[in-house]
Design a protein around this motif. Structure first.
Motif, PDB file in Angstrom:
ATOM      1  N   ALA A 272       0.859  -1.199   0.000  1.00 47.52           N
ATOM      2  CA  ALA A 272       0.000   0.000   0.000  1.00 47.52           C
ATOM      3  C   ALA A 272       0.885   1.236   0.000  1.00 47.52           C
ATOM      4  CB  ALA A 272      -0.925  -0.004   1.209  1.00 47.52           C
ATOM      5  N   MET A 273       1.419   1.569  -1.151  1.00 45.43           N
ATOM      6  CA  MET A 273       2.329   2.711  -1.244  1.00 45.43           C
ATOM      7  C   MET A 273       1.579   4.027  -1.054  1.00 45.43           C
ATOM      8  SD  MET A 273       4.928   1.833  -4.352  1.00 45.43           S
ATOM      9  CE  MET A 273       3.578   1.654  -5.504  1.00 45.43           C
ATOM     10  N   ARG A 274       2.215   4.925  -0.345  1.00 49.60           N
ATOM     11  CA  ARG A 274       1.671   6.266  -0.170  1.00 49.60           C
ATOM     12  C   ARG A 274       2.837   7.237  -0.143  1.00 49.60           C
ATOM     13  NH1 ARG A 274      -3.201   8.153   0.867  1.00 49.60           N
ATOM     14  NH2 ARG A 274      -3.984   6.033   1.196  1.00 49.60           N
ATOM     15  N   CYS A 275       2.729   8.299  -0.926  1.00 43.65           N
ATOM     16  CA  CYS A 275       3.827   9.250  -1.069  1.00 43.65           C
ATOM     17  C   CYS A 275       4.096   9.954   0.256  1.00 43.65           C
ATOM     18  CB  CYS A 275       3.495  10.271  -2.153  1.00 43.65           C
ATOM     19  SG  CYS A 275       4.774  11.523  -2.395  1.00 43.65           S
ATOM     20  N   ALA A 276       5.355   9.979   0.680  1.00 40.14           N
ATOM     21  CA  ALA A 276       5.725  10.639   1.929  1.00 40.14           C
ATOM     22  C   ALA A 276       5.658  12.154   1.807  1.00 40.14           C
ATOM     23  CB  ALA A 276       7.138  10.213   2.335  1.00 40.14           C
ATOM     24  N   ARG A 277       5.673  12.685   0.590  1.00 39.10           N
ATOM     25  CA  ARG A 277       5.661  14.130   0.402  1.00 39.10           C
ATOM     26  C   ARG A 277       4.244  14.690   0.344  1.00 39.10           C
ATOM     27  NH1 ARG A 277       8.842  16.519  -4.654  1.00 39.10           N
ATOM     28  NH2 ARG A 277      10.601  15.804  -3.388  1.00 39.10           N
ATOM     29  N   CYS A 278       3.371  14.076  -0.496  1.00 37.97           N
ATOM     30  CA  CYS A 278       2.033  14.646  -0.682  1.00 37.97           C
ATOM     31  C   CYS A 278       0.914  13.727  -0.213  1.00 37.97           C
ATOM     32  CB  CYS A 278       1.817  15.011  -2.148  1.00 37.97           C
ATOM     33  SG  CYS A 278       1.683  13.589  -3.248  1.00 37.97           S
ATOM     34  N   GLY A 279       1.225  12.497   0.171  1.00 36.83           N
ATOM     35  CA  GLY A 279       0.211  11.584   0.679  1.00 36.83           C
ATOM     36  C   GLY A 279      -0.585  10.860  -0.378  1.00 36.83           C
ATOM     37  N   SER A 280      -0.306  11.066  -1.673  1.00 41.25           N
ATOM     38  CA  SER A 280      -1.063  10.410  -2.728  1.00 41.25           C
ATOM     39  C   SER A 280      -0.717   8.927  -2.811  1.00 41.25           C
ATOM     40  CB  SER A 280      -0.777  11.094  -4.070  1.00 41.25           C
ATOM     41  OG  SER A 280      -1.369  10.374  -5.128  1.00 41.25           O
ATOM     42  N   ASP A 281      -1.723   8.121  -3.191  1.00 40.93           N
ATOM     43  CA  ASP A 281      -1.463   6.693  -3.384  1.00 40.93           C
ATOM     44  C   ASP A 281      -1.337   6.345  -4.871  1.00 40.93           C
ATOM     45  OD1 ASP A 281      -4.043   7.065  -4.181  1.00 40.93           O
ATOM     46  OD2 ASP A 281      -4.918   5.511  -2.907  1.00 40.93           O
ATOM     47  N   ALA A 282      -1.301   7.356  -5.747  1.00 43.11           N
ATOM     48  CA  ALA A 282      -1.130   7.130  -7.182  1.00 43.11           C
ATOM     49  C   ALA A 282       0.355   6.984  -7.498  1.00 43.11           C
ATOM     50  CB  ALA A 282      -1.720   8.282  -7.982  1.00 43.11           C
ATOM     51  N   VAL A 283       0.673   6.048  -8.364  1.00 41.21           N
ATOM     52  CA  VAL A 283       2.068   5.825  -8.742  1.00 41.21           C
ATOM     53  C   VAL A 283       2.195   5.824 -10.265  1.00 41.21           C
ATOM     54  CG1 VAL A 283       2.668   4.521  -6.669  1.00 41.21           C
ATOM     55  CG2 VAL A 283       1.780   3.321  -8.663  1.00 41.21           C
ATOM     56  N   ARG A 284       3.402   6.091 -10.725  1.00 43.12           N
ATOM     57  CA  ARG A 284       3.706   6.051 -12.148  1.00 43.12           C
ATOM     58  C   ARG A 284       5.091   5.441 -12.332  1.00 43.12           C
ATOM     59  NH1 ARG A 284       6.972  10.336 -14.023  1.00 43.12           N
ATOM     60  NH2 ARG A 284       5.936  10.295 -16.058  1.00 43.12           N
ATOM     61  N   ALA A 285       5.329   4.919 -13.516  1.00 42.16           N
ATOM     62  CA  ALA A 285       6.627   4.325 -13.832  1.00 42.16           C
ATOM     63  C   ALA A 285       7.610   5.421 -14.228  1.00 42.16           C
ATOM     64  CB  ALA A 285       6.489   3.314 -14.956  1.00 42.16           C
ATOM     65  N   VAL A 286       8.779   5.415 -13.612  1.00 41.18           N
ATOM     66  CA  VAL A 286       9.850   6.333 -14.006  1.00 41.18           C
ATOM     67  C   VAL A 286      10.639   5.729 -15.164  1.00 41.18           C
ATOM     68  CG1 VAL A 286      11.952   7.497 -13.244  1.00 41.18           C
ATOM     69  CG2 VAL A 286      10.011   7.274 -11.690  1.00 41.18           C
ATOM     70  N   VAL A 287      10.938   4.444 -15.056  1.00 39.32           N
ATOM     71  CA  VAL A 287      11.676   3.719 -16.083  1.00 39.32           C
ATOM     72  C   VAL A 287      10.921   2.435 -16.389  1.00 39.32           C
ATOM     73  CG1 VAL A 287      13.847   2.574 -16.679  1.00 39.32           C
ATOM     74  CG2 VAL A 287      13.883   4.654 -15.308  1.00 39.32           C
TER      75      VAL A 287
END
Length: 647
Positions: free
Chosen positions: A404-419
């Motif tokens: 259950a990933m959650r961004c430590a900066r903004c709290g969003s649980d949306a993710v995207r691929a960097v590579v």
């Protein structure tokens, strides 16, 4: 062998009459030193001594086999002097561990057959290539940096050079980056040379097998040695030619002290032995170009008309596409429609298509879908990756799952691929080209060869399979991941990886096309389009000279805790004209020096000198290391001269 730096010198021992026949220079012995038995080599035999006290005796001769030949001994001393290391460390790289059972095996001396005469046609395509081959046949010390034509077989040309050297009564040594290259060169050599004269040495062999082959070279049975970086110390007698393939590959840099580069050791060996040398590759490193600029080596390049007939058509797909075929999707698509059309055309013609991606795996790097911050592990702050479709994210450092990933900066649980990794790319292209087989070559699943016919091949750099008649097209994706690295060699390494892949594609007349998804204005992209590795290396060398970076200068990186680094600099008798740069924190991705506690801060100090002052710098650092070692109380400082990654 004593690994303590301040004891890096010879010690005198008495040899009894019973030991004398076996205790010859190069033999392994056991001696008592400071109350304990240690392994040693007989460095030389003398009738006198400088020691004023009482001499001890050799405890015993472990093996009478002269494993340390005079030539290798001189090379060991030169490498230690060049890289500010101890001879004990270099000897561990040069001489493999002993296997008594292998040494006792019966010798089978044979008279090696003389190779067939070499057809010079392959080398004559390279301007002075015919003269180079003739010089090898005459036993002259010809030295060259060779740019291989696309479609030419570098293995066949290496075998040409080796066979010519063997016909002249001398031996040859070929150093390649990895096992795939060892196998490829061995296949080419065994198709033309007798198997009794070809010896392959690499880390993948078992200890006994490797020692058996190494002994066969020492005993004069092998005439051509093919191996990875440590084979550069192979005990060949009457060495006539040293060859290095793809010297820009990181695998040729030794990760153990004193961290020598196989290219530099090979060139040292050629210089000390007065033999010929050849550095070959599709691209060219700044270090190899500096050898040409200094006059130590000559250029071996094909004329432009020959080159134009060998290279494929190369196109860059930048933000706006080509003026003659505008591609609106190129602004957002990872694979623009022009590239898709080229791939479809090649597949329709029954030719395979190569797709090069920089990273292996599925999605090796993730970021927040809202603020674009890199997704990191909550336990160790390592980067998170997606190992498979629909799976939980895993940390690439500690291996913990984060369902259950959650961004430590903004709290969003949306993710995207960097590579996007090779497996994810294969999945996407498999849907885009239904009905065509998809082959993935990356990581632990490297494919050496593919069958002829239409197929999609997705590979990471260095893992590209060979196609029987060449690829119809090659697509070079995610160029930003290669060019955007904060590394001194990013542009040089990117061009090397691109050219290695593009060289597998059919020439322009046969319809071969290479498409790189990058801005056409980038100098590295232009060098690929023009197929001009020499011009790119010349520009790279000039740029580094302007800012004072290797190989225009030499730099020593000192890594350790602040107190120890300061103490080393105080004790070293640094030559005049030295520039001290730093200190700075240890660069990311560089491992900590061994022996420094985890709780201590590690810094890096750079010491820069002119190109002609590397030996005085290395001698000064060796002196400082020896003084600190004798005094004790300091944590070790790692010293690397001209490291691949400065920071």
């Amino acid at each position: 062998m004593l690994s303590v730096p301040h004891l890096d010198r010879e010690f005198d021992y008495l040899v009894t009459p019973e030991q004398s026949p076996q205790a010859q220079p190069g033999a392994r012995v056991r001696v008592r030193f400071n109350g304990r038995l240690v392994d040693a080599f007989v460095w030389e035999r003398r009738a006198d001594t400088d020691h004023t006290g009482r001499l001890g005796r050799l405890e015993r001769v472990v093996s009478a086999e002269p494993v340390l030949t005079p030539e290798v001994r001189r090379l060991v001393e030169a490498v230690a002097a060049r890289y500010a290391g101890s001879r004990a460390d270099v000897l561990r790289l040069a001489v493999p561990p002993r296997h008594a059972r292998v040494e006792r095996e019966a010798r089978t001396p044979t008279e090696p057959p003389v190779p067939e005469p070499v057809d010079p046609a392959g080398w004559q395509r390279y301007g002075a290539g015919g003269s180079f081959l003739a010089a090898l046949g005459q036993g002259r010390a010809a030295r060259a940096v060779w740019q291989v034509l696309p479609g030419d077989s570098w293995t066949e040309r290496f075998v040409d050079a080796a066979a010519q050297t063997i016909r002249a009564g001398r031996t040859a040594l070929a150093i390649v980056p990895d096992q795939r290259d060892v196998d490829a060169l061995c296949r080419a050599a065994l198709s033309r040379l007798d198997e009794s004269v070809v010896v392959a040495l690499s880390a993948g062999l078992g200890p006994a097998t490797r020692y058996r082959r190494w002994l066969s070279v020492l005993r004069g049975q092998g005439r051509l040695v093919i191996g990875t970086r440590s084979a550069v110390f192979a005990p060949l007698a009457d060495l006539g030619l040293v060859m290095v393939w793809d010297d820009g590959d990181d695998s040729l840099a030794e990760p153990r002290a004193p961290y020598p580069h196989a290219r530099e050791v090979a060139m040292l060996r050629a210089h000390l032995g007065g033999c010929a040398a050849l550095i070959g590759g599709y691209a060219r490193t700044a270090e190899a170009h500096a050898l040409v600029g200094s006059g130590w080596a000559h250029d071996l390049v094909a004329p432009r008309d020959v080159l134009r007939g060998a290279v494929p058509r190369v196109m860059a797909l930048d933000d706006t596409g080509y003026a003659e075929q505008r591609d609106g999707a190129a602004r957002t698509a990872r694979l623009p429609s022009v590239a898709l059309q080229s791939a479809r055309s090649a597949l329709a013609a029954g030719a395979p298509v190569l797709v090069q991606v920089p990273r292996r795996g599925y999605v090796p790097s993730l970021a927040c879908g809202r603020c674009r911050a890199i997704a990191r592990c909550r336990h160790c702050t390592g980067p998170l990756s997606l190992p498979e479709r629909g799976g939980a994210a895993l940390c690439r450092w500690c291996g913990r799952a984060d369902p259950a990933m959650r961004c430590a900066r903004c709290g969003s649980d949306a993710v995207r691929a960097v590579v996007i990794g090779a497996r994810r790319t294969a999945e996407e292209l498999g849907r885009a080209f239904p009905g065509h087989p998809v082959v993935t070559s990356a990581g632990d699943t490297i494919v050496d060869d593919i069958e002829d016919g239409a197929a999609l091949v997705i590979a990471t750099p260095g893992a590209e399979p060979r196609a029987p008649h060449g690829y119809g097209a090659a697509l070079l994706l995610d160029s930003w991941a290669l060019l955007g690295r904060q590394d001194l060699r990013a542009a040089e390494d990117t061009l090397r990886r691109w050219m290695t892949a593009a060289a597998l594609v059919r020439d322009r007349a046969a319809g071969g096309t290479v498409m790189v998804v990058a801005e056409s204005s980038i100098p590295t992209v232009q060098a690929l389009i023009r197929w001009d590795p020499v011009g790119h290396a010349d520009t790279e060398l000039a740029t580094r000279a302007e800012v004072g970076l290797p190989p225009a200068v030499h730099i020593a990186a000192l890594d350790g805790d602040p107190e120890s680094v300061t103490a080393l600099l105080e004790q070293a008798r640094l030559p005049g004209g030295v520039d001290l740069l730093g200190p700075v924190p240890l660069p990311p991705g560089v491992r900590r020096p061994a022996g420094v506690p985890e709780e201590m801060t590690v810094i890096r100090m750079l010491v820069r000198v002119g190109r002609d002052h590397v030996l005085p710098l290395a001698a000064a650092l060796r002196h400082g290391i020896g003084v600190l070692s004798a005094r004790g109380g300091q944590h070790p400082v790692r010293v690397q001269i001209d490291p691949l990654h400065i920071g």
